[in-house]
Design a protein around this motif. Structure first.
Motif, mmCIF file in Angstrom:
data_model
loop_
_atom_site.group_PDB
_atom_site.id
_atom_site.type_symbol
_atom_site.label_atom_id
_atom_site.label_comp_id
_atom_site.label_asym_id
_atom_site.label_seq_id
_atom_site.Cartn_x
_atom_site.Cartn_y
_atom_site.Cartn_z
ATOM 1 N N LYS A 95 40.108 49.695 52.129
ATOM 2 C CA LYS A 95 39.491 48.435 51.692
ATOM 3 C C LYS A 95 39.620 47.322 52.744
ATOM 4 C CE LYS A 95 40.044 49.275 46.708
ATOM 5 N NZ LYS A 95 40.572 48.703 45.435
ATOM 6 N N TYR B 203 30.909 49.993 41.978
ATOM 7 C CA TYR B 203 31.888 49.710 40.923
ATOM 8 C C TYR B 203 31.226 49.421 39.573
ATOM 9 C CZ TYR B 203 36.114 49.597 43.882
ATOM 10 O OH TYR B 203 37.173 49.938 44.677
ATOM 11 N N HIS C 286 32.918 49.115 36.167
ATOM 12 C CA HIS C 286 33.815 47.989 35.857
ATOM 13 C C HIS C 286 33.053 46.699 35.539
ATOM 14 C CE1 HIS C 286 37.252 50.356 36.864
ATOM 15 N NE2 HIS C 286 36.990 50.417 38.156
ATOM 16 N N ARG D 131 34.387 44.129 33.133
ATOM 17 C CA ARG D 131 35.771 43.656 33.278
ATOM 18 C C ARG D 131 35.806 42.311 34.011
ATOM 19 N NH1 ARG D 131 39.111 49.034 34.933
ATOM 20 N NH2 ARG D 131 40.934 47.787 34.364
ATOM 21 N N PHE E 231 37.484 41.029 36.342
ATOM 22 C CA PHE E 231 37.688 40.950 37.791
ATOM 23 C C PHE E 231 36.494 41.469 38.597
ATOM 24 C CE2 PHE E 231 39.680 44.924 36.282
ATOM 25 C CZ PHE E 231 38.992 45.868 37.047
ATOM 26 N N LEU F 173 36.045 41.432 42.610
ATOM 27 C CA LEU F 173 36.181 42.739 43.260
ATOM 28 C C LEU F 173 34.986 43.012 44.183
ATOM 29 C CD1 LEU F 173 37.508 45.574 43.558
ATOM 30 C CD2 LEU F 173 36.331 46.245 41.446
ATOM 31 N N ARG G 50 45.518 60.240 44.702
ATOM 32 C CA ARG G 50 45.978 59.173 43.791
ATOM 33 C C ARG G 50 47.504 58.995 43.902
ATOM 34 N NH1 ARG G 50 42.339 55.892 41.314
ATOM 35 N NH2 ARG G 50 43.831 55.659 39.617
ATOM 36 N N THR H 185 47.864 50.958 40.909
ATOM 37 C CA THR H 185 46.910 49.882 41.231
ATOM 38 C C THR H 185 47.624 48.614 41.693
ATOM 39 O OG1 THR H 185 45.529 50.772 39.446
ATOM 40 C CG2 THR H 185 44.939 48.593 40.295
ATOM 41 N N ARG I 28 50.002 51.891 48.650
ATOM 42 C CA ARG I 28 49.928 50.561 48.044
ATOM 43 C C ARG I 28 51.288 49.853 48.070
ATOM 44 N NH1 ARG I 28 45.656 52.207 43.288
ATOM 45 N NH2 ARG I 28 43.761 51.394 44.272
ATOM 46 N N LYS J 73 47.192 43.213 43.284
ATOM 47 C CA LYS J 73 46.508 44.168 42.401
ATOM 48 C C LYS J 73 45.037 44.310 42.790
ATOM 49 C CE LYS J 73 46.528 44.985 37.425
ATOM 50 N NZ LYS J 73 46.837 44.359 36.113
ATOM 51 N N GLY J 74 44.419 43.249 43.286
ATOM 52 C CA GLY J 74 43.015 43.298 43.700
ATOM 53 C C GLY J 74 42.876 43.799 45.132
ATOM 54 N N ASN K 253 44.263 45.833 47.273
ATOM 55 C CA ASN K 253 45.273 46.891 47.234
ATOM 56 C C ASN K 253 44.976 48.057 48.183
ATOM 57 O OD1 ASN K 253 43.204 47.950 45.795
ATOM 58 N ND2 ASN K 253 44.338 48.237 43.887
HETATM 59 N N1 UDP Z 1 41.366 45.375 40.072
HETATM 60 C C1 UDP Z 1 41.607 44.019 40.059
HETATM 61 N N2 UDP Z 1 42.322 43.494 39.008
HETATM 62 C C2 UDP Z 1 42.778 44.248 37.975
HETATM 63 C C3 UDP Z 1 42.536 45.638 37.989
HETATM 64 C C4 UDP Z 1 41.820 46.171 39.048
HETATM 65 O O1 UDP Z 1 41.188 43.302 40.968
HETATM 66 O O2 UDP Z 1 43.399 43.714 37.051
HETATM 67 C C5 UDP Z 1 40.612 45.970 41.208
HETATM 68 C C6 UDP Z 1 41.538 46.691 42.180
HETATM 69 O O3 UDP Z 1 41.041 46.501 43.504
HETATM 70 C C7 UDP Z 1 41.396 48.136 41.726
HETATM 71 C C8 UDP Z 1 39.926 48.194 41.331
HETATM 72 O O4 UDP Z 1 39.673 46.931 40.726
HETATM 73 O O5 UDP Z 1 41.756 49.040 42.744
HETATM 74 C C9 UDP Z 1 39.549 49.304 40.372
HETATM 75 O O6 UDP Z 1 40.392 49.239 39.249
HETATM 76 P P1 UDP Z 1 41.034 50.554 38.608
HETATM 77 O O7 UDP Z 1 41.651 50.151 37.309
HETATM 78 O O8 UDP Z 1 39.980 51.637 38.589
HETATM 79 O O9 UDP Z 1 42.242 50.909 39.621
HETATM 80 P P2 UDP Z 1 42.422 52.062 40.730
HETATM 81 O O10 UDP Z 1 41.744 53.319 40.217
HETATM 82 O O11 UDP Z 1 41.790 51.540 42.006
HETATM 83 O O12 UDP Z 1 43.912 52.203 40.861
#
Ligand code: UDP
Length: 140
Positions: A11, A51, A54, A57, A59, A63, A87, A93, A104, A111-112, A114
């Motif tokens: 990223k 994405y 999402h 959601r 965020f 994102l 993973r 995350t 990570r 969290k964003g 990452n």
């Molecule tokens: N994300 C975010 N805030 C949150 C959860 C997720 O900004 O509260 C972003 C973060 O970059 C994450 C992506 O959205 O990697 C996709 O979320 P997901 O829950 O699918 O997590 P991942 O599979 O990447 O661990």
């Protein structure tokens, strides 16, 4: 266990800090092989399409803007159980919850922001690989 392919994205927060090589080294040390790789700069619309799951959601807007803020490196990783293995190497995350030794835990800023994306299932791996690569670009 079956040989799988999974889609990885290094990223913007990581490409900006010149961490691409260190992150790829973690994949390779875990037994994953890079079978396709390119550096691209997504538009916000392309990030939004990637994405799409999402969309509802809170965020999502942030994102998409983040993913389009700097170049990313998209890769296909291959290996035994590659989807779950990737993973595992990525970590949780939220870097505060990520296990020691994971990408990570070591590199993510929040969290964003990452540092890495990895497909979370066989179905998403198939969709996400096809989103970025043609069959001709996958060299096992
Ligand atoms: N994300 C975010 N805030 C949150 C959860 C997720 O900004 O509260 C972003 C973060 O970059 C994450 C992506 O959205 O990697 C996709 O979320 P997901 O829950 O699918 O997590 P991942 O599979 O990447 O661990």
């Amino acid at each position: 266990m079956a040989i799988e392919r999974t889609l990885s994205i290094i990223k913007p927060d990581a490409t900006k800090r010149n961490l691409t090589g260190k992150i790829v080294a973690k994949f390779e040390e875990a037994g994953l092989r890079v079978v396709a790789s390119k550096r691209i700069h997504l538009t916000p619309a392309q990030a939004g399409a990637f994405y799409a799951e999402h969309k509802e959601r809170g965020f999502y807007g942030e994102l998409c803007a983040f993913m389009a803020s700097e170049p990313v490196v998209v890769q296909v990783l291959e290996g035994e159980g590659a989807i779950a293995k990737n993973r595992e190497v990525m970590g949780a995350t939220d870097p505060a919850a990520a296990a020691d030794g994971t990408i990570r835990k070591e590199f993510a800023l929040s969290k964003g922001e990452n540092s890495v994306h990895g497909s979370d299932s066989e179905a998403s791996a198939a969709r996400e690989i096809a989103f970025f690569f043609s069959g001709l670009e996958l060299v096992g």
